[in-house]
Design an enzyme around this catalytic site. Sequence first.
Site, short mmCIF file in Angstrom:
data_model
loop_
_atom_site.label_atom_id
_atom_site.label_comp_id
_atom_site.label_asym_id
_atom_site.label_seq_id
_atom_site.Cartn_x
_atom_site.Cartn_y
_atom_site.Cartn_z
N GLY B 53 1.35 1.44 33.85
CA GLY B 53 -0.02 2.53 34.51
C GLY B 53 0.07 3.80 33.30
O GLY B 53 1.23 4.14 33.10
N SER B 54 -0.78 3.92 33.07
CA SER B 54 -1.67 5.46 33.00
C SER B 54 -0.93 6.54 33.44
O SER B 54 -0.89 5.90 35.11
CB SER B 54 -2.33 5.48 32.64
OG SER B 54 -2.27 4.97 30.95
N HIS B 56 1.75 8.52 34.24
CA HIS B 56 3.24 8.72 33.82
C HIS B 56 3.12 10.07 32.84
O HIS B 56 5.23 10.13 32.92
CB HIS B 56 4.31 7.55 33.54
CG HIS B 56 3.25 6.44 34.83
ND1 HIS B 56 3.81 7.11 36.19
CD2 HIS B 56 3.00 5.91 34.85
CE1 HIS B 56 2.64 6.02 37.56
NE2 HIS B 56 3.07 5.02 36.42
N LYS B 104 9.52 -2.11 33.14
CA LYS B 104 9.72 -1.15 34.13
C LYS B 104 9.61 -2.42 35.90
O LYS B 104 8.54 -3.68 35.64
CB LYS B 104 8.57 -0.05 35.02
CG LYS B 104 9.09 0.76 33.81
CD LYS B 104 8.61 2.28 34.06
CE LYS B 104 7.32 2.27 34.41
NZ LYS B 104 6.10 1.73 33.82
N ASP B 109 3.84 -5.65 36.89
CA ASP B 109 3.77 -4.78 35.17
C ASP B 109 5.07 -6.48 35.03
O ASP B 109 4.49 -6.78 33.65
CB ASP B 109 5.12 -4.00 34.43
CG ASP B 109 4.16 -2.38 34.97
OD1 ASP B 109 3.43 -2.41 35.98
OD2 ASP B 109 4.60 -1.39 34.42
N HIS B 218 4.07 6.12 42.38
CA HIS B 218 2.59 6.40 42.62
C HIS B 218 3.02 6.98 43.74
O HIS B 218 1.21 5.95 44.46
CB HIS B 218 2.43 4.35 41.88
CG HIS B 218 2.64 4.19 41.00
ND1 HIS B 218 4.25 3.12 41.02
CD2 HIS B 218 2.62 4.03 40.00
CE1 HIS B 218 4.29 3.03 39.91
NE2 HIS B 218 3.64 3.16 39.10
#
Lengths: 216, 332
Positions: B53-54, B56, B104, B109, B218
Amino acid sequence: MSFDKSGQLSYDDFAAWIRRYAGVIADNKQYLTDLDAAIGDADHGINMDRGFQAVLPKLDAQTPGDVGAMLKVVGSTLISTVGGASGPLYGTFFLQFGIATAGQSSVGLEQLLKGLDAAISAMQRLGKAEPGDKTLLDALIPARDALRRASEDGEQPAKALSAAVDAADEGMRATIPLVARKGRASYLGDRSAGHQDPGATSVDLLIRAARDQWAG
Amino acid sequence: MKKLINAPDRVVDEALAGMAAAHSDLIRVEPPNIVVRKDAPRRGKVGVISGGGSGHEPMHGGFVGLGMLDAACPGAVFTSPVPDQMQAATKAVDGGAGVLHIVKNYTGDIMNFDLAAQLAEAEGIQVKSVVIADDVAVKDSLYTAGRRGVGGTVLAEKIVGGCAESGANLDTVTAMCQRVQDNVRSMGMALTSCTLPSVGKPTFDLGDDEMEIGIGIHGEPGRSRMKIATADQIVEMLMTPILEDLPFKSGDRVLAFVNGMGGTPLIELYVVYNAVASMLKGKGITVARNLVGSYITSLDMAGCSISLLKLDDEMTRFWDAPVHTPALRWGL
């Protein structure tokens, strides 16, 4: 639109179901996201809505006729646009449902159940979840089982669908006290209890959309 | 919510366009939203890709370049990328020697990379995957999705990138990634929540005098919520489970990584590093290498994570090897 005299659903019935569900997801985007914020990562409604908004133009472009081909397009579009865990899971649901109904221009309860069986076992292979793990399966499996029981009892399709909705409702609510064993909610351990599973909730909406469209 | 954005649903696309504009000497951004090393594919070199995911940043796109990743697949904010991205990235970086996926450990994912690996293999590209699961805050049991992939991912991407750059084959590169995973442990904490652009309010409520120990990247809750403590006490709370888990012992040589969650200034990270270094010294553990800064973040969350990697000579050599990416650069 609904079941015809011989208990069959047409291509248009299936397309109308998907369109109705896309609307339901858009209406419940915030609700699903809020449920996810409590035990996950606050994106379930947003991701599902992105996926089904991408599905709508694909449906418009689809040549009517083959139910399975249309459901496969829905599945692959969801896999390509949703992301997260719900993308592969919902994508697999429609993809496998489509494979099981490939080449058919009408689908009755029996094929519907075959499609659900194929979809559920593929989702379980992918997500490795069991009933009671606090996932979308906790609404989906009871709905499928209720549909099968009603069908075997010789109920009319409309009644069978209502039984499936009742079972999905019950399964969804039964996720509230459960401790999550799969997905991001499992990191919470015992703290995941007391919250309704967002995936089970979107599945409940899916079954409801079918009932409302086909037997409303 | 106050954020430097134009519209919540355009954040990822506009940030990627900005990255491409800022670092056109190192990377290119291609549809469907993949960040690719400018000179990829490199003939005969094992490709290394990652994604997630964006939110990070700089992970993963900021680690694309010489000596680290060949491509990165950014999903929507905090949402895993879709298989199309990993499939496109795999094809874009395959130089004929196969491609390693560094994944990850998150349910989404894993599933999306799994589907992508199947698609790439169907096209004749050899793909291996290593799952990073280094967060000791999560109990690894049958009853959870397993440990999350956190800070150890950054270290794995650097060391594995160096290994791939040296000309190692796919099996060797894969084994090196697994070796990093087997020897790295991490744990994080939050002083504040993060706020997703699309949600507009904090993901969780944390009182002015509270902190969350064992936080995920998150905003997933951690082991416990408690009253705020001093930096030294917080370091002790994070380091003790890390040290006991591997376990790290007197005489070990480690890479110590103090990471900021996105909203914590570097001066505080150095306060944390100071406590980490002195605690390790007290235990007879040598800090052979270190990294201090915000490299795997959680949007605007304040807080930090600590990662320890037990080094051997080979890992140290690949850590030291030249790297030239938007976020890490040395040895050139």
